[in-house]
Design an enzyme around this catalytic site. Structure first.
Site, short mmCIF file in Angstrom:
data_model
loop_
_atom_site.label_atom_id
_atom_site.label_comp_id
_atom_site.label_asym_id
_atom_site.label_seq_id
_atom_site.Cartn_x
_atom_site.Cartn_y
_atom_site.Cartn_z
N PRO A 18 17.23 -5.73 -27.12
CA PRO A 18 16.84 -6.60 -26.06
C PRO A 18 15.55 -7.33 -26.43
CG PRO A 18 16.60 -4.38 -25.28
CD PRO A 18 17.44 -4.27 -26.76
N CYS A 102 8.31 -1.56 -25.16
CA CYS A 102 7.79 -2.58 -25.30
C CYS A 102 6.27 -2.52 -25.74
CB CYS A 102 7.91 -3.66 -23.99
SG CYS A 102 7.10 -5.20 -24.28
N LYS A 141 15.45 3.08 -24.30
CA LYS A 141 15.11 2.29 -25.64
C LYS A 141 13.63 2.75 -25.59
CE LYS A 141 15.01 -1.43 -28.80
NZ LYS A 141 13.51 -1.41 -29.17
N GLY A 205 14.79 -0.85 -36.23
CA GLY A 205 13.39 -1.13 -36.97
C GLY A 205 13.87 -1.65 -38.45
N ASP A 206 13.72 -3.11 -38.44
CA ASP A 206 13.75 -3.58 -39.95
C ASP A 206 15.05 -3.58 -40.54
OD1 ASP A 206 11.08 -3.52 -39.62
OD2 ASP A 206 10.61 -1.97 -41.30
N ARG A 229 15.22 -8.71 -34.65
CA ARG A 229 14.62 -9.84 -35.09
C ARG A 229 15.58 -10.42 -36.55
NH1 ARG A 229 9.20 -7.84 -37.27
NH2 ARG A 229 10.22 -5.97 -37.40
#
Length: 345
Positions: A18, A102, A141, A205-206, A229
């Site tokens: 999200p 967040c 999350k 992550g990554d 991302r």
């Protein structure tokens, strides 16, 4: 098979994270087309839902072709989160997710999102309030902790499981790191391999390549990975990871025709859902990755991010297709855009 309550996902499922102002229905549509197994909405403020804020309500829009899909909410007040959960329940998603991750200041520093990591007892109370207020499976999350001195994710995982959550996604950074440095998956692996944990654990992550996804799968034993991302402007990341998991071979990168077609679909759905002004403006973050690898693309891209009419943008995309006809785009590293820098929150 991986089960989140009664939701059956394939072995090693790939989740779309999200992301505020990114993970909207148009973006989710192209990610679903390319292999995302479970997707979440942008996060929704519990206070906004209760106030009937237009933007918050619009984020509840989900479509049958997206399923399974989860709606994510955030907040720092038990009563507000519980009421928001009841509102979400009526919209009939497949699951409800709580955002305890967040890192943006206006969220975390008001005792919501990653800010709750500073008070595990509060996190437990908030989670319990949501679980008791909905018939939906509840997932969470979160991050490793608030900072390097308070990486409490192992305790958090056990206590949230005891609250009744059905899965946990962990981003391998602390709140204080934001998105700097490399994500540390060591603690994610410890949570997954804790004999007391029996719910699915998803690492985040990554993850920006099929090789890294498989490496982390093997090294840390996670049930699946959540991708954020790396999917911005490159929804093919999901199908490429699946292909590599199944065959051990890398897929050829998407052709120019595929890139243009998906970019058009994303644009059209964006305009349909958000209206022409906002739909066109918010597409601009995606063009760089859709067109990555094309030489001398700068002038074309400059036109794409200044035009304000859908038909004119499609004309430029068609022009790009003609201009680069026959050009084979090679794999290039995916740039992990720090979209939070421009987050409206």
């Amino acid at each position: 098979m991986v089960l989140i309550d009664k939701i059956a996902l394939p072995d090693f499922p790939l989740l779309l994270a999200p992301m505020e102002d990114v993970s909207d229905p148009p973006f989710r549509a192209v990610c679903k087309d390319n292999g995302a197994d479970l997707m979440y909405t942008e996060f929704i403020s519990s206070e906004g839902l209760i106030r009937d804020a237009i933007k918050s309500r619009q984020k509840l829009d989900i479509f049958d072709y997206e399923r399974p899909v989860g709606i994510q909410i955030f907040g720092g007040d038990e009563d507000s989160l519980a009421l928001a959960a009841k509102i979400v329940d009526v919209t009939n998603p497949d699951l409800l997710d709580i955002n305890f991750g967040c890192p943006v200041k206006k969220v975390a520093c008001r005792g919501a999102g990653a800010g709750v990591l500073k008070d595990i007892d509060l996190m437990v109370r908030l989670t319990t309030a949501v679980v008791k207020s909905t018939s939906l499976p509840v997932t969470v999350k979160t991050r490793l902790g608030w900072d390097d001195d308070s990486k409490n994710i192992e305790e958090v995982a056990e206590r949230l499981q005891d609250c009744g959550i059905k899965a946990l996604a962990i981003h391998g950074r602390t709140r204080s790191q934001m998105y700097k440095g490399e994500a540390d998956w060591t603690l994610i692996g410890k949570v997954k391999n804790n004999p007391r944990i029996n719910i699915p654990i998803f690492g985040n992550g990554d993850i920006d390549s099929p090789q890294k996804a498989v490496d982390y799968k093997n090294r840390y034993g996670v049930d699946g990975v959540m991708i954020g991302r790396a999917a911005i402007g490159y929804p093919w990341i999901f199908r490429e990871i699946k292909h590599f998991v199944n065959t051990g071979e890398l897929m050829p990168p998407p052709t120019l025709g595929e890139r243009i077609a998906v970019c058009k679909k994303h644009l059209i759905k964006s305009v349909e859902w958000k209206g022409p002004k906002v739909g066109i403006f918010e597409m601009r973050r995606h063009y760089a990755n859709y067109l990555r690898g094309l030489p001398n693309i700068k002038d074309f891209r400059a036109r794409l991010v200044t035009l304000m009419l859908q038909d004119e943008i499609i004309e430029v995309l068609d022009e790009i297709h003609r201009y680069y006809h026959g050009f084979e785009i090679e794999h290039s590293p995916i740039e992990l855009i720090n979209y939070h820098e421009n987050c409206p929150l």
